[in-house]
Write a protein that holds these residues in place. Structure first.
Motif, PDB file in Angstrom:
ATOM      1  N   ALA A 126      -5.630   4.562   6.957  1.00 43.73           N
ATOM      2  CA  ALA A 126      -6.173   3.332   7.944  1.00 43.73           C
ATOM      3  C   ALA A 126      -5.497   3.753   9.435  1.00 43.73           C
ATOM      4  O   ALA A 126      -5.964   3.461  10.377  1.00 43.73           O
ATOM      5  CB  ALA A 126      -5.568   1.872   7.436  1.00 43.73           C
ATOM      6  N   TRP A 127      -4.510   4.260   9.446  1.00 40.70           N
ATOM      7  CA  TRP A 127      -3.522   4.675  10.517  1.00 40.70           C
ATOM      8  C   TRP A 127      -4.441   5.645  11.431  1.00 40.70           C
ATOM      9  O   TRP A 127      -4.489   5.651  12.693  1.00 40.70           O
ATOM     10  CB  TRP A 127      -2.026   5.029  10.373  1.00 40.70           C
ATOM     11  CG  TRP A 127      -1.409   5.603  11.450  1.00 40.70           C
ATOM     12  CD1 TRP A 127      -0.836   4.809  12.538  1.00 40.70           C
ATOM     13  CD2 TRP A 127      -1.191   6.969  12.022  1.00 40.70           C
ATOM     14  NE1 TRP A 127      -0.438   5.626  13.677  1.00 40.70           N
ATOM     15  CE2 TRP A 127      -0.615   7.114  13.113  1.00 40.70           C
ATOM     16  CE3 TRP A 127      -1.739   8.263  11.222  1.00 40.70           C
ATOM     17  CZ2 TRP A 127      -0.188   8.047  13.781  1.00 40.70           C
ATOM     18  CZ3 TRP A 127      -1.230   9.458  11.823  1.00 40.70           C
ATOM     19  CH2 TRP A 127      -0.581   9.425  13.361  1.00 40.70           C
ATOM     20  N   LYS A 183       0.911  -1.030   0.019  1.00 33.40           N
ATOM     21  CA  LYS A 183       0.025   0.026   0.193  1.00 33.40           C
ATOM     22  C   LYS A 183       0.925   1.096   0.071  1.00 33.40           C
ATOM     23  O   LYS A 183       1.996   1.216   0.626  1.00 33.40           O
ATOM     24  CB  LYS A 183      -0.798   0.024   1.242  1.00 33.40           C
ATOM     25  CG  LYS A 183      -2.065  -0.955   1.366  1.00 33.40           C
ATOM     26  CD  LYS A 183      -3.031  -0.812   2.390  1.00 33.40           C
ATOM     27  CE  LYS A 183      -4.366  -1.798   2.400  1.00 33.40           C
ATOM     28  NZ  LYS A 183      -5.085  -1.700   1.541  1.00 33.40           N
ATOM     29  N   ILE A 238      -2.013   3.928   3.774  1.00 33.17           N
ATOM     30  CA  ILE A 238      -1.605   3.317   4.968  1.00 33.17           C
ATOM     31  C   ILE A 238      -1.816   4.689   6.101  1.00 33.17           C
ATOM     32  O   ILE A 238      -2.800   4.323   6.990  1.00 33.17           O
ATOM     33  CB  ILE A 238      -0.097   3.289   5.123  1.00 33.17           C
ATOM     34  CG1 ILE A 238       0.442   1.957   4.575  1.00 33.17           C
ATOM     35  CG2 ILE A 238       0.161   3.069   6.625  1.00 33.17           C
ATOM     36  CD1 ILE A 238       1.704   1.635   4.299  1.00 33.17           C
ATOM     37  N   LYS A 240       3.422  -3.688  10.487  1.00 33.90           N
ATOM     38  CA  LYS A 240       2.407  -4.690  11.180  1.00 33.90           C
ATOM     39  C   LYS A 240       1.106  -5.096  10.503  1.00 33.90           C
ATOM     40  O   LYS A 240       0.998  -6.404  10.743  1.00 33.90           O
ATOM     41  CB  LYS A 240       1.751  -3.754  12.469  1.00 33.90           C
ATOM     42  CG  LYS A 240       0.737  -4.455  13.382  1.00 33.90           C
ATOM     43  CD  LYS A 240       0.231  -3.498  14.502  1.00 33.90           C
ATOM     44  CE  LYS A 240      -0.980  -4.241  15.192  1.00 33.90           C
ATOM     45  NZ  LYS A 240      -1.651  -3.306  16.379  1.00 33.90           N
ATOM     46  N   HIS A 241       0.802  -4.498   9.653  1.00 32.74           N
ATOM     47  CA  HIS A 241      -0.161  -5.038   8.688  1.00 32.74           C
ATOM     48  C   HIS A 241       0.367  -5.625   7.489  1.00 32.74           C
ATOM     49  O   HIS A 241      -0.527  -5.907   6.521  1.00 32.74           O
ATOM     50  CB  HIS A 241      -1.275  -4.137   8.392  1.00 32.74           C
ATOM     51  CG  HIS A 241      -2.029  -3.510   9.652  1.00 32.74           C
ATOM     52  ND1 HIS A 241      -3.228  -4.368  10.144  1.00 32.74           N
ATOM     53  CD2 HIS A 241      -1.982  -2.436  10.529  1.00 32.74           C
ATOM     54  CE1 HIS A 241      -3.692  -3.770  11.063  1.00 32.74           C
ATOM     55  NE2 HIS A 241      -3.072  -2.715  11.313  1.00 32.74           N
ATOM     56  N   GLU A 242       1.570  -5.622   7.203  1.00 36.02           N
ATOM     57  CA  GLU A 242       2.153  -6.367   6.173  1.00 36.02           C
ATOM     58  C   GLU A 242       1.945  -5.578   5.019  1.00 36.02           C
ATOM     59  O   GLU A 242       2.035  -6.045   3.909  1.00 36.02           O
ATOM     60  CB  GLU A 242       1.979  -7.873   6.058  1.00 36.02           C
ATOM     61  CG  GLU A 242       2.389  -8.581   7.354  1.00 36.02           C
ATOM     62  CD  GLU A 242       2.136 -10.092   7.094  1.00 36.02           C
ATOM     63  OE1 GLU A 242       1.356 -10.661   6.064  1.00 36.02           O
ATOM     64  OE2 GLU A 242       2.905 -10.940   8.106  1.00 36.02           O
ATOM     65  N   TRP A 243       1.760  -4.330   4.872  1.00 37.99           N
ATOM     66  CA  TRP A 243       1.569  -3.624   3.942  1.00 37.99           C
ATOM     67  C   TRP A 243       2.734  -2.667   3.209  1.00 37.99           C
ATOM     68  O   TRP A 243       2.919  -2.112   2.246  1.00 37.99           O
ATOM     69  CB  TRP A 243       0.424  -2.183   3.939  1.00 37.99           C
ATOM     70  CG  TRP A 243      -0.877  -2.861   4.553  1.00 37.99           C
ATOM     71  CD1 TRP A 243      -1.426  -3.909   3.966  1.00 37.99           C
ATOM     72  CD2 TRP A 243      -1.696  -2.235   5.388  1.00 37.99           C
ATOM     73  NE1 TRP A 243      -2.581  -4.208   4.752  1.00 37.99           N
ATOM     74  CE2 TRP A 243      -2.829  -3.119   5.185  1.00 37.99           C
ATOM     75  CE3 TRP A 243      -1.731  -0.896   6.164  1.00 37.99           C
ATOM     76  CZ2 TRP A 243      -4.247  -2.968   6.086  1.00 37.99           C
ATOM     77  CZ3 TRP A 243      -2.747  -0.646   6.991  1.00 37.99           C
ATOM     78  CH2 TRP A 243      -3.990  -1.631   6.921  1.00 37.99           C
ATOM     79  N   ASP A 268      -7.242   4.205  13.124  1.00 39.16           N
ATOM     80  CA  ASP A 268      -6.759   3.408  14.100  1.00 39.16           C
ATOM     81  C   ASP A 268      -6.409   4.053  15.489  1.00 39.16           C
ATOM     82  O   ASP A 268      -6.560   3.599  16.560  1.00 39.16           O
ATOM     83  CB  ASP A 268      -5.516   2.377  13.729  1.00 39.16           C
ATOM     84  CG  ASP A 268      -4.938   1.562  14.772  1.00 39.16           C
ATOM     85  OD1 ASP A 268      -5.804   0.400  15.044  1.00 39.16           O
ATOM     86  OD2 ASP A 268      -4.049   2.028  15.588  1.00 39.16           O
ATOM     87  N   PHE A 289       2.940   1.012  11.720  1.00 38.58           N
ATOM     88  CA  PHE A 289       1.506   0.455  11.419  1.00 38.58           C
ATOM     89  C   PHE A 289       1.637  -0.386  10.067  1.00 38.58           C
ATOM     90  O   PHE A 289       0.894  -1.362  10.038  1.00 38.58           O
ATOM     91  CB  PHE A 289       0.476   1.807  11.497  1.00 38.58           C
ATOM     92  CG  PHE A 289      -0.621   1.483  11.512  1.00 38.58           C
ATOM     93  CD1 PHE A 289      -1.800   1.018  12.349  1.00 38.58           C
ATOM     94  CD2 PHE A 289      -1.323   1.634   9.984  1.00 38.58           C
ATOM     95  CE1 PHE A 289      -2.800   0.423  12.164  1.00 38.58           C
ATOM     96  CE2 PHE A 289      -2.683   1.289   9.992  1.00 38.58           C
ATOM     97  CZ  PHE A 289      -3.438   0.629  10.878  1.00 38.58           C
ATOM     98  N   GLY A 290       2.056   0.308   9.075  1.00 37.62           N
ATOM     99  CA  GLY A 290       2.150  -0.411   7.908  1.00 37.62           C
ATOM    100  C   GLY A 290       3.013  -1.929   7.922  1.00 37.62           C
ATOM    101  O   GLY A 290       2.540  -2.491   7.324  1.00 37.62           O
TER     102      GLY A 290
END
Length: 303
Positions: free
Chosen positions: A12-13, A4, A9, A85-88, A16, A82-83
């Motif tokens: 989404a961050w 992404k 990212i 952690k979500h494997e982006w 969150d 954060f990115g």
């Protein structure tokens, strides 16, 4: 792994992060995103060290301070983690270098003569007097209620602050005045009232509504921008050189240091998160102080 962009990212961050931080903190993050991170990194998929280093140099050359740039990088690194952690995106280590030539900016502080001039004048209009004798930030003074002033024990309690924050909601942008908890846990504090300030507020406390704000003496507060304008007019009337309102806080701290108050006590009075902040801001010995220090040392040696 679905890659992404930083823009995706960031979107989404934001959602969150929103429930876990104060509104003012969230608003500050949004400003950093909108003004700095997304315009530069928005379409990137990776944050390599050389990309970030180039960004840092560009921001410094545009006039931002090193502290401001470091604040931006804190947000950028939170988003990267954060990115990851979500494997982006992939994680990258940075070892960012900053120019060492940035000189220490001198603080804006009242001269002792002008400090006295203001204190003598505003015994009749004491709100600025409070800042000069307590070191409160402008947001703290605007949020001060009569109930925060304990005349029996001669103490001012700092438990809230007021600020205008910048709200970004999709395409909509606006500002909003909010009353918040203080800047840090150390900003919750009790400050002794001088006998001069006590003599001014004690008669007033007998006739005011405890739940009213001190500056307005109404149930609604004034905002920092409005009070700052009043302060500028006061300084013009007294023919005192222009000094930002925060300079009153610097002046209070500087007078405390000049009076040989111990640094830890000054740090607690100011509500700093640690004593290092106080030392870095206010403890810069001049040549005369250095000479006296060395002379004192030699005297102790009997030389």
């Amino acid at each position: 792994m679905e890659k992404k962009t930083i823009r995706e990212i960031a979107s989404a961050w934001k959602e969150d992060k929103r429930p876990y931080v104060k509104r003012s903190t969230f608003a500050a993050y949004m400003l950093i995103l909108e003004n700095h991170i997304l315009p530069y990194f928005g379409e990137y998929y990776v944050l390599k060290e050389n990309y970030v280093q180039d960004f840092v140099l560009q921001k410094l050359n545009s006039g931002l301070s090193i502290k401001s740039v470091k604040d931006i990088l804190i947000v950028l690194k939170m988003m990267m983690k954060f990115g990851v952690k979500h494997e982006w995106m992939s994680y990258c280590e940075w070892d960012i270098k900053y120019p060492t030539t940035e000189s220490i900016k001198s603080l804006e502080v009242l001269t002792i003569t002008n400090h006295r001039k203001i204190l003598n004048y505003i015994r009749k209009n004491f709100t600025v007097y409070i800042s000069l004798s307590t070191g409160l930030r402008i947001g703290e003074i605007c949020a001060l209620k009569w109930s925060d002033i304990d005349t029996d024990n001669a103490i001012v309690t700092v438990s809230r602050t007021i600020e205008r924050i910048y709200i970004v909601e999709g395409e909509e942008k606006h500002t909003e005045l909010v009353i918040n908890t203080p800047k840090t846990k150390n900003s919750y504090r009790e400050i002794p009232i001088t006998k001069e300030l006590l003599a001014i507020v004690k008669p007033l406390k007998k006739v005011v509504n405890n739940e009213y704000y001190v500056l307005t003496n109404e149930e609604k507060p004034t905002e920092p921008r409005t009070y700052r304008n009043y302060y500028k007019q006061l300084m013009d009337k007294l023919e005192i050189p222009k000094l930002k309102y925060h300079g009153l806080r610097h002046s209070f701290a500087t007078r405390c240091i000049e009076s040989n108050c111990d640094y830890k006590t000054v740090s607690v009075l100011l509500g700093h998160s640690n004593i290092t902040t106080t030392l870095n801001l206010y403890v810069h010995p001049n040549m005369e102080q250095k000479k006296r220090c060395i002379a004192k040392m030699f005297k102790s040696l009997g030389i």
